[in-house]
Scaffold this motif. Structure first.
Motif, PDB file in Angstrom:
ATOM      1  N   ILE A  67      21.310  33.303 -32.659  1.00 17.95           N
ATOM      2  CA  ILE A  67      21.491  32.027 -32.876  1.00 17.95           C
ATOM      3  C   ILE A  67      22.808  31.475 -32.904  1.00 17.95           C
ATOM      4  O   ILE A  67      23.719  32.116 -33.193  1.00 17.95           O
ATOM      5  N   ARG A  68      22.788  30.119 -32.159  1.00 15.16           N
ATOM      6  CA  ARG A  68      24.481  29.525 -32.136  1.00 15.16           C
ATOM      7  C   ARG A  68      24.119  28.111 -32.335  1.00 15.16           C
ATOM      8  O   ARG A  68      23.282  27.319 -31.776  1.00 15.16           O
ATOM      9  N   ARG A  69      25.204  27.741 -32.925  1.00 16.86           N
ATOM     10  CA  ARG A  69      25.076  26.261 -33.364  1.00 16.86           C
ATOM     11  C   ARG A  69      25.887  25.596 -31.882  1.00 16.86           C
ATOM     12  O   ARG A  69      26.907  26.022 -31.637  1.00 16.86           O
ATOM     13  N   ILE A  70      25.346  24.540 -31.060  1.00 18.23           N
ATOM     14  CA  ILE A  70      25.712  24.345 -29.990  1.00 18.23           C
ATOM     15  C   ILE A  70      26.185  22.610 -29.765  1.00 18.23           C
ATOM     16  O   ILE A  70      26.570  21.986 -28.922  1.00 18.23           O
ATOM     17  N   GLY A  71      25.980  22.042 -31.135  1.00 18.95           N
ATOM     18  CA  GLY A  71      26.278  20.554 -30.925  1.00 18.95           C
ATOM     19  C   GLY A  71      25.767  19.832 -32.249  1.00 18.95           C
ATOM     20  O   GLY A  71      25.195  20.473 -33.275  1.00 18.95           O
ATOM     21  N   SER A  72      25.598  18.526 -31.920  1.00 15.78           N
ATOM     22  CA  SER A  72      25.031  17.551 -33.088  1.00 15.78           C
ATOM     23  C   SER A  72      24.629  16.317 -32.447  1.00 15.78           C
ATOM     24  O   SER A  72      25.104  15.700 -31.532  1.00 15.78           O
ATOM     25  N   VAL A  73      23.791  15.922 -33.092  1.00 17.31           N
ATOM     26  CA  VAL A  73      23.023  14.533 -32.785  1.00 17.31           C
ATOM     27  C   VAL A  73      23.575  13.275 -33.775  1.00 17.31           C
ATOM     28  O   VAL A  73      22.986  13.465 -34.740  1.00 17.31           O
ATOM     29  N   GLU A  74      24.098  12.175 -33.502  1.00 16.34           N
ATOM     30  CA  GLU A  74      24.328  11.169 -34.270  1.00 16.34           C
ATOM     31  C   GLU A  74      23.351  10.050 -34.080  1.00 16.34           C
ATOM     32  O   GLU A  74      22.703   9.732 -33.107  1.00 16.34           O
ATOM     33  N   PHE A  75      23.135   9.426 -35.296  1.00 18.36           N
ATOM     34  CA  PHE A  75      22.359   8.337 -35.349  1.00 18.36           C
ATOM     35  C   PHE A  75      22.844   7.180 -35.640  1.00 18.36           C
ATOM     36  O   PHE A  75      23.707   7.065 -36.612  1.00 18.36           O
ATOM     37  N   ALA A  76      22.247   5.802 -35.362  1.00 14.79           N
ATOM     38  CA  ALA A  76      22.594   4.505 -35.982  1.00 14.79           C
ATOM     39  C   ALA A  76      21.516   3.601 -35.878  1.00 14.79           C
ATOM     40  O   ALA A  76      20.601   3.886 -35.093  1.00 14.79           O
ATOM     41  N   LEU A  77      21.547   2.431 -36.470  1.00 14.05           N
ATOM     42  CA  LEU A  77      20.766   1.311 -36.318  1.00 14.05           C
ATOM     43  C   LEU A  77      20.977   0.368 -35.283  1.00 14.05           C
ATOM     44  O   LEU A  77      21.875   0.141 -34.814  1.00 14.05           O
TER      45      LEU A  77
ATOM     46  N   GLU B  95      24.230  11.333 -41.722  1.00  9.21           N
ATOM     47  CA  GLU B  95      25.026  12.347 -41.104  1.00  9.21           C
ATOM     48  C   GLU B  95      24.404  12.859 -40.041  1.00  9.21           C
ATOM     49  O   GLU B  95      23.078  12.676 -39.749  1.00  9.21           O
ATOM     50  N   ALA B  96      25.037  13.231 -39.219  1.00  6.45           N
ATOM     51  CA  ALA B  96      24.721  13.839 -37.884  1.00  6.45           C
ATOM     52  C   ALA B  96      23.816  15.135 -38.066  1.00  6.45           C
ATOM     53  O   ALA B  96      24.141  16.038 -38.903  1.00  6.45           O
ATOM     54  N   ARG B  97      22.764  15.256 -37.069  1.00  7.93           N
ATOM     55  CA  ARG B  97      22.017  16.474 -37.292  1.00  7.93           C
ATOM     56  C   ARG B  97      22.358  17.392 -36.450  1.00  7.93           C
ATOM     57  O   ARG B  97      23.042  17.402 -35.103  1.00  7.93           O
ATOM     58  N   LEU B  98      22.681  18.751 -36.823  1.00  4.82           N
ATOM     59  CA  LEU B  98      23.203  19.806 -35.999  1.00  4.82           C
ATOM     60  C   LEU B  98      21.989  20.303 -35.116  1.00  4.82           C
ATOM     61  O   LEU B  98      20.981  20.174 -35.358  1.00  4.82           O
ATOM     62  N   VAL B  99      22.510  20.978 -33.947  1.00  4.92           N
ATOM     63  CA  VAL B  99      21.628  21.342 -32.945  1.00  4.92           C
ATOM     64  C   VAL B  99      21.991  22.722 -32.775  1.00  4.92           C
ATOM     65  O   VAL B  99      23.123  23.240 -32.582  1.00  4.92           O
ATOM     66  N   TRP B 100      20.775  23.689 -32.679  1.00  2.00           N
ATOM     67  CA  TRP B 100      21.037  25.139 -32.687  1.00  2.00           C
ATOM     68  C   TRP B 100      20.140  25.427 -31.356  1.00  2.00           C
ATOM     69  O   TRP B 100      19.265  25.049 -30.833  1.00  2.00           O
ATOM     70  N   MET B 101      20.860  26.565 -30.835  1.00  2.09           N
ATOM     71  CA  MET B 101      20.079  27.108 -29.692  1.00  2.09           C
ATOM     72  C   MET B 101      19.674  28.719 -30.189  1.00  2.09           C
ATOM     73  O   MET B 101      20.424  29.301 -30.754  1.00  2.09           O
ATOM     74  N   VAL B 102      18.429  29.221 -29.874  1.00  3.64           N
ATOM     75  CA  VAL B 102      17.946  30.337 -30.335  1.00  3.64           C
ATOM     76  C   VAL B 102      17.551  31.140 -29.036  1.00  3.64           C
ATOM     77  O   VAL B 102      16.848  30.460 -28.204  1.00  3.64           O
ATOM     78  N   ILE B 103      17.800  32.261 -28.878  1.00  2.00           N
ATOM     79  CA  ILE B 103      17.666  33.114 -27.630  1.00  2.00           C
ATOM     80  C   ILE B 103      17.115  34.658 -28.358  1.00  2.00           C
ATOM     81  O   ILE B 103      17.517  34.996 -29.398  1.00  2.00           O
ATOM     82  N   HIS B 104      15.831  35.030 -27.726  1.00  2.77           N
ATOM     83  CA  HIS B 104      15.162  36.457 -28.438  1.00  2.77           C
ATOM     84  C   HIS B 104      16.468  37.372 -28.062  1.00  2.77           C
ATOM     85  O   HIS B 104      16.675  37.467 -26.870  1.00  2.77           O
ATOM     86  N   ALA B 105      16.525  38.312 -28.822  1.00  3.32           N
ATOM     87  CA  ALA B 105      17.444  39.406 -28.618  1.00  3.32           C
ATOM     88  C   ALA B 105      17.227  40.137 -27.440  1.00  3.32           C
ATOM     89  O   ALA B 105      18.110  40.697 -27.017  1.00  3.32           O
TER      90      ALA B 105
END
Length: 280
Positions: free
Chosen positions: A154-164, A248-258
């Motif tokens: 599991i690795r955090r790789i970024g985030s997504v920002e939101f606005a109106l 708040e921005a939503r964090l983005v995660w990447m998942v790879i099977h071991a």
């Protein structure tokens, strides 16, 4: 005994009905029923109870399905190990990600990778639901919910920002006259929906959809104010950003099977994801 019939039993237990198993397996309802009957004949035991509106497993059926699930997971592991030993960028990599990231970030980022490695096949699934890496639904996944599971990388790789966002004519209206475009009840729990409901503070949420692409189209058509991912809405000349706060921005995660962490093809796709989503 036909070992494939055990796989069908495992899928039947997981999906809960003959129709659900048929959809998951890509076959018709009658095929699932026929293969379950063949399994019962081979075992000498009933594994399901055929009721008018459901097909629950018998006690013996549940016991056998549990063993079949283990067999299914081991078969998937054999496939992952085989893929991981390939030393070239060929073969198939299955990737699942939220639809907005697929359309706005991932697909544009794959062009160079595909040009460099034409023997690499990418199976891309744009789904909001959480795909299971253990059951073989995906080799790697991008998620906007923190993943769980000790067997995964599991690795955090970024985030997504939101606005109106809204069309200029709607943005110029007094805020008390704004109408909002929002998620329907299927996604009422997501953080940005909760923020929007609080921000609206009683003002109408009168157009509800189940995805960002529909909300984006509705906002462009002048149907209201929408809370959209900035990566989707910011380049659109038909919309303006309303400076009225944002969640708040939503964090983005990447998942790879071991089992696949050293597979060259999977690592290549993972590197593209890290670069593209991190650049946001």
């Amino acid at each position: 005994m036909n070992w494939d019939d055990l796989h069908i039993l495992a899928v039947l237990e997981r999906e809960g009905s003959l129709a659900g198993a048929a959809r998951a397996l890509g076959v018709n309802h009658a095929t699932v029923s026929r293969r379950i009957t063949a399994l019962e004949d081979a075992l000498g035991h009933a594994v399901v109870r055929r009721l008018a509106r459901s097909t629950p497993l018998t006690e013996k059926g549940r016991e056998i399905a549990a063993i079949a699930r283990d067999m299914e997971q081991n078969a998937q592991r054999i496939k992952r190990i085989s893929n991981a030993t390939q030393g070239t960028l060929t073969g198939r990599v299955r990737l699942t990600a939220p639809p907005v990231l697929v359309s706005e970030i991932i697909i544009p980022a794959l062009r160079d990778l595909r040009a460099q490695h034409p023997g690499l096949q990418i199976v891309l699934s744009a789904n909001s639901h959480i795909a299971s890496l253990d059951s073989g639904q995906a080799d790697l996944a991008v998620r906007m919910v923190e993943p769980q599971g000790k067997q995964n990388i599991i690795r955090r790789i970024g985030s997504v920002e939101f606005a109106l966002y809204a069309t200029p004519d709607i943005a110029e209206l007094p805020p008390q006259q704004w109408h909002f475009i929002a998620f329907d009840e299927t996604l009422a729990h997501v953080p940005q929906q909760c923020w929007l409901e609080e921000f609206a503070d009683g003002r109408p949420l009168d157009l509800l959809t189940g995805d960002f692409h529909s909300q984006f189209a509705a906002a462009r058509s002048g149907l209201g104010v929408a809370l959209l991912p900035c990566v989707m809405a910011e380049p659109c000349r038909e919309l303006v950003r309303i400076a009225a706060g944002q969640p708040e921005a939503r964090l983005v995660w990447m998942v790879i099977h071991a089992d696949l962490k050293h597979a060259p093809a999977v690592r290549a796709v993972a590197d593209v994801l890290v670069d593209a989503i991190g650049a946001m």
